[in-house]
Design an enzyme around this catalytic site. Structure first.
Site, PDB file in Angstrom:
ATOM      1  N   ASP A 235       0.812  -1.206   0.000  1.00 30.99           N
ATOM      2  CA  ASP A 235       0.000   0.000   0.000  1.00 30.99           C
ATOM      3  C   ASP A 235       0.856   1.271   0.000  1.00 30.99           C
ATOM      4  OD1 ASP A 235      -2.607   1.386   0.314  1.00 30.99           O
ATOM      5  OD2 ASP A 235      -1.791   1.934   2.269  1.00 30.99           O
TER       6      ASP A 235
ATOM      7  N   LYS B  89      10.215   4.779   7.132  1.00 35.42           N
ATOM      8  CA  LYS B  89      10.492   4.758   8.573  1.00 35.42           C
ATOM      9  C   LYS B  89       9.896   3.484   9.189  1.00 35.42           C
ATOM     10  CE  LYS B  89       6.093   5.380   9.211  1.00 35.42           C
ATOM     11  NZ  LYS B  89       5.302   4.278   9.803  1.00 35.42           N
TER      12      LYS B  89
ATOM     13  N   ARG C 135       9.048  -9.759  -3.635  1.00 36.82           N
ATOM     14  CA  ARG C 135       9.338 -11.188  -3.459  1.00 36.82           C
ATOM     15  C   ARG C 135       8.501 -12.022  -4.429  1.00 36.82           C
ATOM     16  NH1 ARG C 135      12.668 -11.800   0.712  1.00 36.82           N
ATOM     17  NH2 ARG C 135      12.552 -10.372   2.492  1.00 36.82           N
TER      18      ARG C 135
ATOM     19  N   HIS D  12      13.826  -3.811   6.183  1.00 38.01           N
ATOM     20  CA  HIS D  12      14.386  -2.534   5.714  1.00 38.01           C
ATOM     21  C   HIS D  12      15.898  -2.584   5.558  1.00 38.01           C
ATOM     22  CE1 HIS D  12      10.789   0.242   6.976  1.00 38.01           C
ATOM     23  NE2 HIS D  12      10.477  -0.616   6.025  1.00 38.01           N
TER      24      HIS D  12
ATOM     25  N   ARG E 117       2.363   6.844  -7.036  1.00 36.97           N
ATOM     26  CA  ARG E 117       1.436   7.883  -7.504  1.00 36.97           C
ATOM     27  C   ARG E 117       2.001   9.283  -7.281  1.00 36.97           C
ATOM     28  NH1 ARG E 117      -2.105   3.892  -5.607  1.00 36.97           N
ATOM     29  NH2 ARG E 117      -2.164   4.730  -3.483  1.00 36.97           N
TER      30      ARG E 117
ATOM     31  N   TYR F  73      13.569  -8.438  -6.027  1.00 33.91           N
ATOM     32  CA  TYR F  73      14.436  -7.394  -5.504  1.00 33.91           C
ATOM     33  C   TYR F  73      15.803  -7.445  -6.197  1.00 33.91           C
ATOM     34  CZ  TYR F  73      11.060  -7.307  -1.609  1.00 33.91           C
ATOM     35  OH  TYR F  73       9.931  -7.224  -0.851  1.00 33.91           O
TER      36      TYR F  73
END
Length: 327
Positions: free
Chosen positions: A13, A95, A36, A77, A20, A56
């Site tokens: 999401d 974050k 993945r 991350h 966008r 990736y």
């Protein structure tokens, strides 16, 4: 002007919001999507007009990618940051950059060694209003800063998924509480206080049945500035901040803005009783953070002034101590 070519890692999401936003950026365009699940990457790429889709590794191995945005779950991350830096890409990472200070330091060390930008994507830090806020605080417009109060919270629609899963570092503090902590750290830094001299004074919270912190509050000492922060993923809280100084109090009703529009306004109250309404232009904050990444890359910088590394480190330390205080 030649646009930088972006790759997005993660087809969830938040990555959709970044995709966008990119057409509104001045310096970059979407070129590739990695996930993945290659089928999901292909669907995302088709939806958002990316030319390339794959894993990736497929995206990171390409020579025609200048920068990557990482929009995956917290626990992946740093793994992806390290891989992207090794592949020679500038990195804008959602974050929190790392789930603890050790991970965070490892990522920043790797970026320093590579000489490449690594920016923690606190989108509220980018745009006209945060620039005004930094100037107001650093220029002494509020006098000496004494107190900060700031909150963020929402009611998750279900008690399932990554937010409530300890295996993906779920919980209110890392997902939402990082916003008020990072703002408090930023204000203290802009006021000339040492971002390295921070500590959690006290903390309270509620651990849910799944084992993650569902709501939490803390009092922070930021080199002499007192900050009170609250967060939740099971209750709606104001998206607000109140910054108190000897020369005035700034109230920001919507300090975080939204994923599509930056903060626009605040109220400045002076000790003499006068009130000033502050208004600024708005931008797409995700486009602005993307451009800050590319500007750093073109200038040969590893950091962006909007979210410097010493503040990323201080925020990581406070988040870890806050979580630890709740057991």
């Amino acid at each position: 002007m030649t646009h930088a070519r972006w790759g997005i890692l993660g087809a969830g999401d938040i990555s959709g919001f970044f995709a966008r936003a990119l057409p509104q950026s001045e310096l970059g365009r979407l070129h590739a999507v990695g996930a993945r699940d290659t089928g999901r990457a292909s669907g995302f790429a088709a939806e958002h007009g990316a030319e390339i889709a794959g894993t990736y590794d497929d995206v990171l191995s390409r020579d025609d990618i200048d920068a990557v945005y990482i929009g995956t779950v917290h626990t992946t991350h740093v793994e992806l940051v390290l891989a992207a830096l090794e592949a020679g890409k500038a990195v804008l990472c959602e974050k929190p950059l790392g789930i603890d200070p050790i991970e965070t330091d490892a990522a920043l060390f790797a970026a320093d060694e590579a000489g490449l930008p690594l920016i923690e994507a606190f989108k509220y830090r980018f745009g006209p209003f945060p620039e005004l806020l930094r100037d107001l605080v650093s220029g002494g417009g509020l006098g000496e800063i004494t107190d900060i109060e700031t909150t963020i919270g929402f009611t998750a629609p279900t008690r399932e998924g990554r937010l409530f899963d300890p295996a993906t570092a779920g919980g209110a503090i890392l997902d939402a509480g990082c916003y008020p902590v990072s703002l408090a750290v930023g204000v203290a830094g802009w006021a000339g206080h040492d971002p390295g001299s921070v500590r959690v004074v006290s903390a309270t919270g509620a651990i849910g049945e799944t084992g993650v912190d569902e709501s939490a509050a803390a009092v922070l000492d930021l080199d002499g500035i007192r900050a009170r922060v609250r967060t939740s993923i099971v209750a709606d809280l104001p998206r607000a901040a109140r910054i108190v100084g000897t020369g005035g109090t700034l109230e920001v009703p919507n300090v975080w803005g939204s994923r599509s529009e930056s903060t626009a306004s605040a109220i400045l109250r002076r000790p003499d009783g006068s009130v000033e309404q502050i208004e600024t232009a708005t931008v797409s904050p995700m486009a602005a953070e993307a451009d800050a990444t590319i500007l750093a890359l073109r200038d040969g910088r590893t950091e962006a002034p909007e979210m410097p590394w010493d503040e990323t480190r201080a925020t990581a330390r406070l988040l870890a101590d806050w979580r630890r205080a709740l057991g």
